[in-house]
Design an enzyme around this catalytic site. Structure first.
Site, PDB file in Angstrom:
ATOM      1  N   GLU A 192     -37.412 -37.926  15.230  1.00 58.79           N
ATOM      2  CA  GLU A 192     -37.375 -36.587  15.825  1.00 58.79           C
ATOM      3  C   GLU A 192     -36.669 -36.586  17.176  1.00 58.79           C
ATOM      4  O   GLU A 192     -36.055 -35.593  17.564  1.00 58.79           O
ATOM      5  CB  GLU A 192     -38.783 -36.022  15.957  1.00 58.79           C
ATOM      6  CG  GLU A 192     -39.423 -35.627  14.624  1.00 58.79           C
ATOM      7  CD  GLU A 192     -40.135 -36.780  13.933  1.00 58.79           C
ATOM      8  OE1 GLU A 192     -40.018 -37.949  14.389  1.00 58.79           O
ATOM      9  OE2 GLU A 192     -40.825 -36.522  12.924  1.00 58.79           O
ATOM     10  N   PHE A 245     -55.692 -33.807  10.747  1.00 60.59           N
ATOM     11  CA  PHE A 245     -54.662 -34.820  10.525  1.00 60.59           C
ATOM     12  C   PHE A 245     -53.318 -34.324  11.071  1.00 60.59           C
ATOM     13  O   PHE A 245     -52.904 -33.209  10.795  1.00 60.59           O
ATOM     14  CB  PHE A 245     -54.547 -35.126   9.029  1.00 60.59           C
ATOM     15  CG  PHE A 245     -53.441 -36.112   8.729  1.00 60.59           C
ATOM     16  CD1 PHE A 245     -53.508 -37.411   9.206  1.00 60.59           C
ATOM     17  CD2 PHE A 245     -52.328 -35.730   8.001  1.00 60.59           C
ATOM     18  CE1 PHE A 245     -52.492 -38.321   8.952  1.00 60.59           C
ATOM     19  CE2 PHE A 245     -51.298 -36.631   7.744  1.00 60.59           C
ATOM     20  CZ  PHE A 245     -51.386 -37.927   8.223  1.00 60.59           C
ATOM     21  N   GLN A 246     -52.665 -35.155  11.842  1.00 65.01           N
ATOM     22  CA  GLN A 246     -51.389 -34.834  12.484  1.00 65.01           C
ATOM     23  C   GLN A 246     -51.470 -33.583  13.349  1.00 65.01           C
ATOM     24  O   GLN A 246     -50.512 -32.820  13.442  1.00 65.01           O
ATOM     25  CB  GLN A 246     -50.262 -34.713  11.439  1.00 65.01           C
ATOM     26  CG  GLN A 246     -49.940 -36.056  10.802  1.00 65.01           C
ATOM     27  CD  GLN A 246     -48.617 -36.085  10.066  1.00 65.01           C
ATOM     28  OE1 GLN A 246     -48.198 -35.098   9.477  1.00 65.01           O
ATOM     29  NE2 GLN A 246     -47.956 -37.226  10.086  1.00 65.01           N
ATOM     30  N   LYS A 262     -49.215 -23.895   9.572  1.00 62.14           N
ATOM     31  CA  LYS A 262     -48.793 -23.903   8.176  1.00 62.14           C
ATOM     32  C   LYS A 262     -49.207 -22.626   7.445  1.00 62.14           C
ATOM     33  O   LYS A 262     -48.447 -22.094   6.634  1.00 62.14           O
ATOM     34  CB  LYS A 262     -49.387 -25.131   7.479  1.00 62.14           C
ATOM     35  CG  LYS A 262     -48.729 -25.435   6.148  1.00 62.14           C
ATOM     36  CD  LYS A 262     -49.194 -26.776   5.605  1.00 62.14           C
ATOM     37  CE  LYS A 262     -48.502 -27.080   4.281  1.00 62.14           C
ATOM     38  NZ  LYS A 262     -48.927 -28.371   3.720  1.00 62.14           N
ATOM     39  N   MET A 304     -27.879 -51.669  34.691  1.00 63.03           N
ATOM     40  CA  MET A 304     -28.215 -50.976  35.936  1.00 63.03           C
ATOM     41  C   MET A 304     -29.510 -51.528  36.523  1.00 63.03           C
ATOM     42  O   MET A 304     -29.655 -51.652  37.736  1.00 63.03           O
ATOM     43  CB  MET A 304     -28.318 -49.465  35.685  1.00 63.03           C
ATOM     44  CG  MET A 304     -28.306 -48.638  36.947  1.00 63.03           C
ATOM     45  SD  MET A 304     -26.813 -48.882  37.935  1.00 63.03           S
ATOM     46  CE  MET A 304     -25.764 -47.552  37.338  1.00 63.03           C
TER      47      MET A 304
END
Lengths: 185, 596
Positions: B67, B129-130, B179, B499
């Site tokens: 993502e 969940f999630q 959802k 760096m």
């Protein structure tokens, strides 16, 4: 190597702003009354390290679904200016007025003060409450709950007076403020 | 919850609207907003939208491999096309993985709309969940965010999200979509009827202030233009007008990392980038100038160095669309809240109408001073016959790109290679340079290159990378292969987090804590394993051949350029120092190593 306690200028981020004059400003903020709007404002203050002294909020226009927040913030003039601009940047914020900057305004706070005591102390508490025009909103044989309204200073003074007289709890609303005169904020 | 007034206004319009599911509304709104490409990754809480995607062909979905990659790809797409980037991810880990990309877009003012799935409304708060508190997590890293609880609010929120994301100072907007709301049927309000006018930032300048600014510019003896990403964000016309205006004045111009390309780098008036690794002439000119015209830049600490010693003698004009950027770090003499494009166009018009002339004598003296600084040749480096110097590699790349007929887009990761790319590659056009400036996100370059290539199918897209950064989103190689995107990854491989190593050498007593990149993969085999092309250059004489080969491939290509391990990026303003205290490569031993 970081040498602690030495001059700050060895830090790669240079010196901090140092001790500039700290001011106390009252901001009046008109917001959409939607979920999360308080979290956005609070998050702004915590995320950017601004100091907040008092914050009150309630719906003020049901038709437009708007709330007004009164925020008392402390900081250097530059920081106060930033706070105002950062608040204005939030999408649900419609208007920010710096009342301290804009001129005369009225500030009021309400406190509920519970005092427990008997005999002399009880009488003294009631007498002092009268002087401060505090109302008795609850009373038992050994206690009072006073309602006092006024500027934060007045509320502080009242509380200071009640502490030796048996004050056990205090609940304060924080300041609500509005500009004086006919002009709309 | 929307206001009663808004609700009434919307209700009046809903009679004309279509009924559809929440998931279908998402697609419908994307199409209406002119979005044909989105980036994402499916998951449980976002499946209804993926189902709706499957049943249409107007919106193309690019499946990224993470993502974060999807968010950066959308950023690259947005920055190179000027459109809004759209990201679609699932709840919980999908949303949290996107957070880095959202923060990156916030800091660099990139318009993104990110739709995150959420567990059904009746499960929110149950640690389902999630489940993650996506609006809570993304509140500080977005311009605005929404949790949609009623499908009838959804279409208006979608249109408003695009409006907020793209107007004023652009930024990322998250729409968290449970959802059950995706499944539910409701009224779709089309774009024309949507109510988005609540958010209307000021874009037109105060003309009195513009008049004053032009007068200051005309009377300046030692002027400098200092421009930033705001000019790029204002659209190609802003860059065109800026170029015309700056040429008319004959004044020198420098730019931030974000603003490269707004003014053509081949012009004589171009001083190069300013700031920590900017050019000697740009920084000295900033320090000594008498009038500074800052357009669409925000006085970042990497630009200003020590604030107390920042450009002490100048009158400062600051044009910015975000009022909170003005007087935030540096207090200015003439603040102008406006879109950079509107302000530049207005200044140009006044300059022409009033036939302003510059003080040519003073300007000539100023240029001769600048030429003295230029003669220091601050980007010079010691080349080698045996080891590839990273600067040399980029000079050769620049040479080959100059012969390219294709439109060249450069993206970068973050670190030394990024600064060298900014110093050594030429930027002549806006929207052709994609780099993570504000947040400094390693792993940005490859997904951004993918987004850029998708937005510009005929362009040549090169990700100038370091071997450490590239590994942070290397999985996006699969995305490039899947969609036949011939992105070129030009790795300046010094086997160090360059760096970090440089700061440890200069500022931390040469204690190289954890900055050596042990156990690196074989990048040639890695490219081949993904189905791309892998090339390697070990010595300077191999460089040209490898670059030529790279430019010929039609597949994603990794070029592993094995560079000098100890090269440092100069010139450099040590943090906390002023512009006139910058250190050149030749004087590296003068570096104050006590500074931390």
């Amino acid at each position: 190597m970081v040498v602690k306690g030495k001059k700050q200028s060895i830090s790669v981020y240079g010196d901090g702003p140092g001790d500039r004059a700290i001011e106390r400003h009252t901001l009046s903020v008109l917001v959409d009354n939607e979920p999360g709007v308080l979290a956005r404002v609070i998050g702004l203050f915590s995320g950017r390290g601004y100091n907040i002294e008092s914050l009150t909020v309630a719906e003020t226009n049901k038709e437009l679904n708007q709330s007004r927040m009164t925020i008392i913030a402390v900081g250097t003039p530059a920081v106060i200016d930033q706070i105002r601009h950062q608040l204005e940047r939030l999408v649900p914020v419609h208007r920010v007025n710096d009342l301290t900057e804009e001129g005369d305004h009225v500030e009021r706070e309400l406190a509920l003060v519970k005092v427990v005591g008997t005999d002399e102390k009880r009488i003294e508490a009631l007498r002092s409450a009268n002087i401060f025009r505090a109302r008795v909103v609850d009373s038992t044989q050994e206690s009072f709950v006073f309602e006092v309204t006024g500027s934060a200073d007045k509320v502080n003074a009242f509380i200071d007076l009640m502490i030796p007289l048996g004050m056990v709890n205090v609940s304060r609303t924080g300041s609500a403020a509005i500009s004086r005169g006919p002009d709309k904020m | 919850m929307i206001s009663a007034v808004k609700e009434k206004a919307l209700a009046a319009k809903t009679s004309k609207t279509k009924k559809m599911s929440g998931a279908e509304m998402v697609i419908e709104a994307l199409v209406e907003q002119g979005i044909d490409t989105i980036f994402g990754y499916p998951g449980g809480a976002v499946l209804p939208i993926y189902d709706a995607l499957f049943q249409q062909n107007k919106v193309k979905h690019i499946l990224c491999r993470h993502e974060q990659g999807a968010a950066h790809a959308a950023e690259g797409y947005a920055r190179s096309t000027g459109k809004t980037g759209v990201v679609l991810v699932t709840s919980g880990p999908g949303a949290t993985n996107a957070v880095t990309g959202l923060t990156d877009a916030l800091l660099d003012s990139i318009p993104l709309v990110c739709i995150t799935g959420q567990v059904p409304t009746f499960l929110i708060g149950n640690d389902a969940f999630q489940e993650a508190d996506t609006t809570g997590i993304t509140r500080p890293c977005t311009k605005h965010n929404y949790l949609v609880k009623d499908v009838n609010d959804l279409s208006n929120i979608l249109h408003e999200a695009f409006h907020i994301s793209g107007s004023g100072r652009p930024g990322p907007v998250v729409i968290d979509l449970p959802k059950d709301v995706q499944f539910a049927e409701g009224n779709y309000i089309n774009k024309a009827n949507a109510i988005t006018h609540m958010y209307q930032p000021q874009t037109e300048p105060d003309m009195m202030a513009i008049e004053e600014a032009v007068r200051l510019i005309a009377n300046a003896k030692k002027p400098i233009f200092y421009t930033g990403g705001g000019v790029i964000n204002a659209g190609p016309k802003a860059s065109k007008d800026l170029t015309e205006f700056v040429k008319k004045t004959g004044h020198p111009i420098t730019s931030t990392l974000m603003g490269l390309g707004a003014f053509p780098a081949h012009e004589e008036q171009w001083l190069g980038m300013l700031g920590m690794h900017g050019t000697y002439e740009a920084n000295w000119a900033m320090h000594d100038c008498d009038v500074m015209v800052c357009i669409g830049a925000r006085f970042d600490d990497r630009i200003t160095g020590d604030i107390a010693k920042f450009s002490p003698k100048s009158k400062k004009i600051h044009i910015d669309i975000d009022p909170s950027s003005i007087n935030k770090i540096v207090s200015v003499d003439l603040p102008i809240v406006a879109d950079a494009g509107s302000a530049i166009t207005a200044m140009l018009k006044i300059w022409k109408d009033k036939k302003y002339k510059v003080n040519q004598d003073a300007l000539n003296r100023w240029w001769s001073k600048i030429d003295e600084w230029r003669s220091v040749n601050c980007l010079s480096y010691k080349n080698s016959d045996t080891i590839i110097k990273p600067q040399f590699a980029l000079e050769r790349l620049r040479h080959h790109l100059s012969k390219q007929k294709k439109d060249v887009f450069i993206t970068t990761e973050v670190g030394q290679h990024q600064m060298w790319a900014a110093q050594f590659l030429p930027f002549d056009k806006p929207n052709h340079w994609m780099t993570s400036g504000g947040l400094g996100t390693m792993g940005y370059g490859l997904p951004a290159a993918i987004g850029t290539q998708l937005g510009n199918p005929d362009g040549l897209v090169i990700d100038v990378a370091g071997e450490a950064s590239i590994l942070m989103n290397i999985q996006e190689m699969s995305t490039a292969v899947q969609y036949n995107l011939p992105v070129k990854i030009f790795i300046l491989n010094n086997q160090w987090m360059g760096m970090v190593r440089q700061w440890q050498e200069l500022l931390h007593g040469e204690r190289y804590s954890q900055s050596y990149t042990e156990s690196l993969p074989d990048f040639v085999k890695l490219a081949e394993a993904y189905g791309g092309v892998g090339l390697r250059a070990d010595t300077p004489d191999e460089l040209d051949g490898v670059i030529e080969q790279m430019l010929k491939t039609d597949k994603v290509t990794i070029v592993d350029v094995r560079t000098c391990q100890s090269e440092n990026c100069f010139p450099m303003i040590p943090s906390g120092k002023a512009h006139n205290e910058m250190i050149l490569a030749a004087d590296a031993d003068k570096f104050d190593k006590k500074l931390v």
